[in-house]
Enzyme design. Structure first.
Site, PDB file in Angstrom:
ATOM      1  N   GLU A  75       5.839  -6.052   7.451  1.00  0.00           N
ATOM      2  CA  GLU A  75       5.266  -4.921   8.185  1.00  0.00           C
ATOM      3  C   GLU A  75       5.840  -4.711   9.586  1.00  0.00           C
ATOM      4  O   GLU A  75       5.830  -3.581  10.094  1.00  0.00           O
ATOM      5  CB  GLU A  75       3.748  -5.069   8.264  1.00  0.00           C
ATOM      6  N   GLY A 118       0.821  -1.197   0.000  1.00  0.00           N
ATOM      7  CA  GLY A 118       0.000   0.000   0.000  1.00  0.00           C
ATOM      8  C   GLY A 118       0.859   1.252   0.000  1.00  0.00           C
ATOM      9  O   GLY A 118       2.068   1.202   0.237  1.00  0.00           O
ATOM     10  N   GLY A 173       0.347  -5.128   0.652  1.00  0.00           N
ATOM     11  CA  GLY A 173      -0.876  -5.007  -0.124  1.00  0.00           C
ATOM     12  C   GLY A 173      -0.806  -5.702  -1.465  1.00  0.00           C
ATOM     13  O   GLY A 173      -1.837  -6.109  -2.017  1.00  0.00           O
ATOM     14  N   ASP A 232      -1.003  -7.611   7.393  1.00  0.00           N
ATOM     15  CA  ASP A 232      -2.456  -7.446   7.309  1.00  0.00           C
ATOM     16  C   ASP A 232      -2.975  -8.044   6.008  1.00  0.00           C
ATOM     17  O   ASP A 232      -2.486  -9.072   5.592  1.00  0.00           O
ATOM     18  CB  ASP A 232      -2.826  -5.960   7.458  1.00  0.00           C
TER      19      ASP A 232
END
Length: 356
Positions: free
Chosen positions: A140, A69, A117, A148
């Site tokens: 992350e 992301g 992402g 995530d």
């Protein structure tokens, strides 16, 4: 005046193939909120088009499918109190769930860098293609965040600790390891991907078409350590995992211990708890819901902003975590990441018992 800038997402149809191409090559195709919405609209069209027999996701440029992301947007938006980071995660996670439910064959070329992402828009494909250039990772913890996009689901589907290792260390996985970890399906040399895409546009039998291009990947390196990983990562606390690694003394254990010691102590504890809860989760949506709720604490945390500063803004690679030591991370620190969201991602249809 009309904009002359390139669109961030290219959507078209080639024969029977619906094409979605991430088009930010200078930014390693990192995802923005408009790109998430572009993909969602493309799926709306492809799902109802009888002439589209399969959907293909690729990344433009030579460096990778997608590096994750748009972290700078989340960093700046979070600092400014903007709603954009929350909007991004909400729509991204809903897209992850949609991709997992897609009724038509969904092919992802996981070539080059596939992280964060980028994993979220490809790991739920029915046909996940890796190459000699694949570098798959959920890194992350290194920026004070946690894996995530449903990582607490897709890293916990197998009865071993490979997913625990991948989620905690964030170490990149090559093609054979991604397949061994259950995160990819087939290996195709990168030079043959254009030919495979062209064949998919002509052939409705997606599995058979991919099979004609698939080859045996170079040997797995990390997965070869599975017996050791299963033993060292079987614990439910980070302290016990670190103790086991320190006592083992092997070169692999020493390297892994060094990697973990660079991560945010708070992120490590949050990640391990998410992974252990994910093993018991009834669905991907349940995991995404828990992860989405945890993002509220991320935006309030010191470590996320410090981690992004060190990795992306100042690039000094020297984050000052707070707390700096695992011993100083309290139960209250961790519990803040597990408070239910006031605005859940999914609404349960009581009549059907389904999440919408």
């Amino acid at each position: 005046m009309p904009s002359t800038s390139e669109p961030q997402t290219l959507v078209d149809r080639t024969g029977a193939l619906g094409r979605i191409r991430l088009n930010r090559p200078k930014a390693l195709n990192s995802l923005t909120l408009p790109m998430i919405r572009d993909i969602d609209r493309a799926l709306d069209a492809f799902e109802v088009d009888p002439d589209v027999t399969a959907v293909l996701l690729t990344g433009e440029g030579e460096r990778g499918l997608c590096a994750g992301g748009d972290i700078r947007m989340i960093y700046e938006g979070g600092k400014a109190g903007s709603p954009e980071p929350v909007d991004f995660w909400r729509e991204e996670y809903r897209l992850n769930a949609r991709l997992n439910r897609l009724q038509k064959p969904f092919v992802a070329f996981m070539d080059g860098i596939v992280m964060g992402g980028g994993v979220g828009v490809s790991v739920y494909a029915s046909h996940r293609i890796v190459t000699e250039r694949t570098r798959f990772a959920m890194p992350e913890n290194g920026i004070g965040f946690f894996p995530d996009v449903g990582a607490s689901w897709f890293l916990t589907r197998r009865k071993n600790e490979l997913g625990t290792y991948a989620g905690l260390t964030g170490e990149p996985l090559a093609a054979a390891d991604a397949i061994a970890f259950g995160l990819a399906d087939s290996y195709v040399p990168s030079e043959r991907l254009p030919e495979l895409a062209e064949a998919l546009s002509r052939q409705p039998d997606v599995p058979a078409t991919i099979a004609t291009f698939s080859q045996t990947p170079p040997p797995a390196s990390v997965a070869a350590q599975q017996p050791l990983i299963d033993r060292l990562f079987a614990f439910d606390t980070i302290e016990d995992i670190l103790k086991a690694l320190a006592q083992d003394g092997s070169a692999f254990a020493e390297k892994t211990l060094g990697v973990l010691r660079t991560k945010s102590p708070l992120s490590l504890k949050v990640t391990l708890r998410l992974l252990r809860l994910g093993r018991q989760a009834p669905s991907l949506e349940a995991c995404l819901e828990r992860e989405f709720a945890a993002t509220a604490a991320v935006l309030r945390s010191h470590d996320f902003y410090e981690g992004v500063r060190a990795a992306v803004i100042d690039k000094d690679r020297n984050p000052q975590w707070r707390p700096a030591r695992l011993d100083d991370v309290t139960a209250e620190h961790v519990a803040a990441f597990f408070e239910p969201s006031a605005k859940p991602l999914f609404v349960v249809d009581a009549g059907k018992g389904e999440r919408l």
